[in-house]
Design an enzyme around this catalytic site. Structure first.
Site, mmCIF file in Angstrom:
data_model
loop_
_atom_site.group_PDB
_atom_site.id
_atom_site.type_symbol
_atom_site.label_atom_id
_atom_site.label_comp_id
_atom_site.label_asym_id
_atom_site.label_seq_id
_atom_site.Cartn_x
_atom_site.Cartn_y
_atom_site.Cartn_z
ATOM 1 C CD GLU A 170 -2.806 -1.370 2.341
ATOM 2 O OE1 GLU A 170 -2.798 -0.493 3.204
ATOM 3 O OE2 GLU A 170 -3.521 -2.383 2.399
ATOM 4 C CD GLU A 275 -4.783 -7.761 1.623
ATOM 5 O OE1 GLU A 275 -5.610 -7.007 2.154
ATOM 6 O OE2 GLU A 275 -3.549 -7.572 1.710
HETATM 7 O O1 G3I Z 1 -4.836 -8.091 18.718
HETATM 8 C C1 G3I Z 1 -5.606 -7.020 19.293
HETATM 9 C C2 G3I Z 1 -6.253 -7.450 20.550
HETATM 10 O O2 G3I Z 1 -5.248 -7.752 21.504
HETATM 11 C C3 G3I Z 1 -7.180 -6.340 21.050
HETATM 12 O O3 G3I Z 1 -7.867 -6.788 22.166
HETATM 13 C C4 G3I Z 1 -8.163 -5.938 19.966
HETATM 14 C C5 G3I Z 1 -9.033 -4.772 20.384
HETATM 15 O O4 G3I Z 1 -9.592 -4.111 19.273
HETATM 16 O O5 G3I Z 1 -7.471 -5.569 18.823
HETATM 17 C C6 G3I Z 1 -6.648 -6.592 18.291
HETATM 18 O O6 G3I Z 1 -6.006 -6.110 17.179
HETATM 19 C C7 G3I Z 1 -6.763 -5.991 15.986
HETATM 20 C C8 G3I Z 1 -6.093 -6.812 14.918
HETATM 21 O O7 G3I Z 1 -6.729 -6.602 13.699
HETATM 22 C C9 G3I Z 1 -6.097 -8.325 15.248
HETATM 23 O O8 G3I Z 1 -7.412 -8.789 15.308
HETATM 24 C C10 G3I Z 1 -6.790 -4.531 15.592
HETATM 25 O O9 G3I Z 1 -7.571 -3.782 16.534
HETATM 26 C C11 G3I Z 1 -7.385 -4.378 14.208
HETATM 27 O O10 G3I Z 1 -7.241 -3.021 13.776
HETATM 28 C C12 G3I Z 1 -6.645 -5.266 13.242
HETATM 29 O O11 G3I Z 1 -7.249 -5.145 11.992
HETATM 30 C C13 G3I Z 1 -6.536 -5.693 10.913
HETATM 31 C C14 G3I Z 1 -6.209 -4.599 9.902
HETATM 32 O O12 G3I Z 1 -5.564 -5.162 8.774
HETATM 33 C C15 G3I Z 1 -5.312 -3.531 10.501
HETATM 34 O O13 G3I Z 1 -5.024 -2.574 9.614
HETATM 35 C C16 G3I Z 1 -7.400 -6.753 10.261
HETATM 36 O O14 G3I Z 1 -7.584 -7.848 11.148
HETATM 37 C C17 G3I Z 1 -6.741 -7.240 8.962
HETATM 38 O O15 G3I Z 1 -7.647 -8.066 8.271
HETATM 39 C C18 G3I Z 1 -6.408 -6.044 8.079
HETATM 40 O O16 G3I Z 1 -5.761 -6.517 6.935
HETATM 41 C C19 G3I Z 1 -5.400 -5.530 5.950
HETATM 42 C C20 G3I Z 1 -4.175 -6.034 5.236
HETATM 43 O O17 G3I Z 1 -3.159 -6.314 6.170
HETATM 44 C C21 G3I Z 1 -3.683 -5.024 4.192
HETATM 45 N N1 G3I Z 1 -4.757 -4.706 3.278
HETATM 46 C C22 G3I Z 1 -5.988 -4.245 3.890
HETATM 47 C C23 G3I Z 1 -6.481 -5.288 4.885
HETATM 48 C C24 G3I Z 1 -7.816 -4.885 5.455
HETATM 49 O O18 G3I Z 1 -7.690 -3.720 6.225
#
Ligand code: G3I
Length: 385
Positions: A170, A275
């Site tokens: 990105e 994705e």
């Molecule tokens: O692990 C913590 C946990 O400890 C905590 O309790 C919880 C509270 O909200 O958050 C958890 O972390 C989250 C993490 O995912 C794991 O589940 C984050 O808040 C959350 O923001 C994070 O989101 C991820 C996101 O990337 C972050 O930017 C998504 O799962 C993941 O699917 C998404 O993937 C991205 C690709 O890497 C790049 N392309 C876009 C795609 C979608 O956004």
């Protein structure tokens, strides 16, 4: 008597026709068959598409650790490639200077090796999900040192094990220009070239990808093509481009997707859809005059299907996936991999973005790991060939 015979005959013929002709779009496989681990070839995506391209999924931590039993049974039957959804990102894998956390990443790689899967590392250099210490770096020498150590250590550790790295993720804006990030700010545009060179050295036998969303859209695509051409002209190894494919049932432009496959592959690159998911929910940006920053959490307007997707939308989703896979099949010689971003609807990031706590339906398996009509449509395309 004659009438009785006739009636029985009609009943038998009707029953037989149902038994003989299961609708391929909605496979009549009893619940639990796949979940019990039976290799039901005619209901396995990876088997159906084995001569075309890899079929992948993104794994979360509980799936990697085998804590999710249903997922553990379904994943190896349906998928032959895995991507780390979050656990190889900087904030998890390198929480501090010289501090690495390989626990989950090692398990992820072991999982892929055990199931003989194509393993995708995601991602080495990305402006998002950086560890706080990186965000606090103030000078370019230190940032370069971080980037060098990070790529050498992470890509080096999994050299020969991870099959493909999303080296840079990105880096572009929607207009095709370079995104303003700590990397661009402190290292200039050469950071992308440096990242690929470091990765090529650390993991010489691993495929190196540039990965981004919306790079099927014309302006951003032009930016991606210019970026790739520059890398190639500089003699840098780049093997593939990952079009993320976070789309919607409103339909991505199929023409843009087709043009993208043609144009990226004309550069000599492999193309993957890395994705894939299709949101079925309204998004706040579509509401004219609405403030995007408005808090929509808990709003029924923005979460219209908390108890199930209406049939009409289920059909729309299925048609959308069918249309996409028709294109993927048409260009199978140029496509390396189609990866879904998650295993089932309940596990998708789209339940929490752009609004938290919604009920979305973007994938091929529902919350109970059951095949959805969209799964049937994707499979039926192979039946017809
Ligand atoms: O692990 C913590 C946990 O400890 C905590 O309790 C919880 C509270 O909200 O958050 C958890 O972390 C989250 C993490 O995912 C794991 O589940 C984050 O808040 C959350 O923001 C994070 O989101 C991820 C996101 O990337 C972050 O930017 C998504 O799962 C993941 O699917 C998404 O993937 C991205 C690709 O890497 C790049 N392309 C876009 C795609 C979608 O956004």
């Amino acid at each position: 008597m004659k009438f009785l015979f006739g009636t029985i005959l009609v009943i038998i013929i009707t029953a037989a026709s149902f038994l003989e002709k299961p609708n391929p779009a909605f496979p009549l496989i009893p619940d639990g068959v796949k979940l019990n681990g039976a290799a039901v070839n005619d209901s396995s995506l990876k088997e159906a598409y084995r001569n075309d391209f890899l079929i992948g999924t993104a794994l979360n931590a509980s799936q990697i650790e085998g804590k999710d039993e249903n997922a553990a049974r379904l994943i190896p039957v349906q998928f032959n490639s895995i991507t780390a959804e979050n656990i190889m990102k900087c904030e998890v894998i390198q929480p501090g200077w010289n501090k690495y956390n390989f626990d989950l990443a090692d398990k992820f790689v072991e999982y892929g090796q055990k199931h003989k899967m194509f393993i995708v590392g995601h991602t080495l250099i990305w402006h998002s999900q950086l560890s706080p210490f990186v965000k606090n770096i103030r000078n370019s020498d230190s940032l370069l040192l971080f980037m060098t150590n990070h790529i050498n250590t992470v890509a080096g550790r999994y050299a020969g094990k991870v099959n493909s790295w999303d080296v840079v993720n990105e880096a572009l804006n929607e207009d095709g220009s370079l995104r303003n990030s700590i990397f661009l700010e402190k290292l200039g545009e050469g950071y992308i070239r440096m990242a690929f060179e470091l990765a090529a050295k650390a993991a010489p036998n691993t495929e190196l990808y540039y990965n981004d969303y919306n790079i099927e859209q014309p302006a951003k695509r032009a930016g991606a093509i210019a970026l790739i051409k520059k890398l190639k002209e500089a003699g840098v190894r780049i093997d593939g481009v990952g079009i993320q494919g976070h789309w919607s049932i409103q339909g991505p432009s199929l023409k843009d997707i087709e043009n993208s496959i043609q144009e990226y592959s004309a550069l000599g690159l492999k193309v993957s859809f890395t994705e894939l998911d299709l949101t079925c929910l309204p998004n706040p940006w579509d509401l004219k005059g609405s403030d995007v920053n408005q808090n929509f959490e808990g709003s029924a307007l923005m979460n219209p299907y908390p108890h199930g997707l209406p049939d009409s939308l289920q059909v729309k989703l299925a048609k959308c996936y069918e249309d996409l896979f028709k294109i993927f099949i048409k260009y199978k010689d140029k496509i390396e991999r189609i990866t879904f971003w998650g295993v089932n609807d309940g596990q998708s990031w789209l339940n929490n973005w752009p609004i938290k706590g919604r009920t979305n339906y973007p994938l091929l398996f529902d919350r109970n790991f059951k095949q959805k009509p969209a799964f049937g449509k994707v499979m039926a395309l192979k039946d017809k060939q």
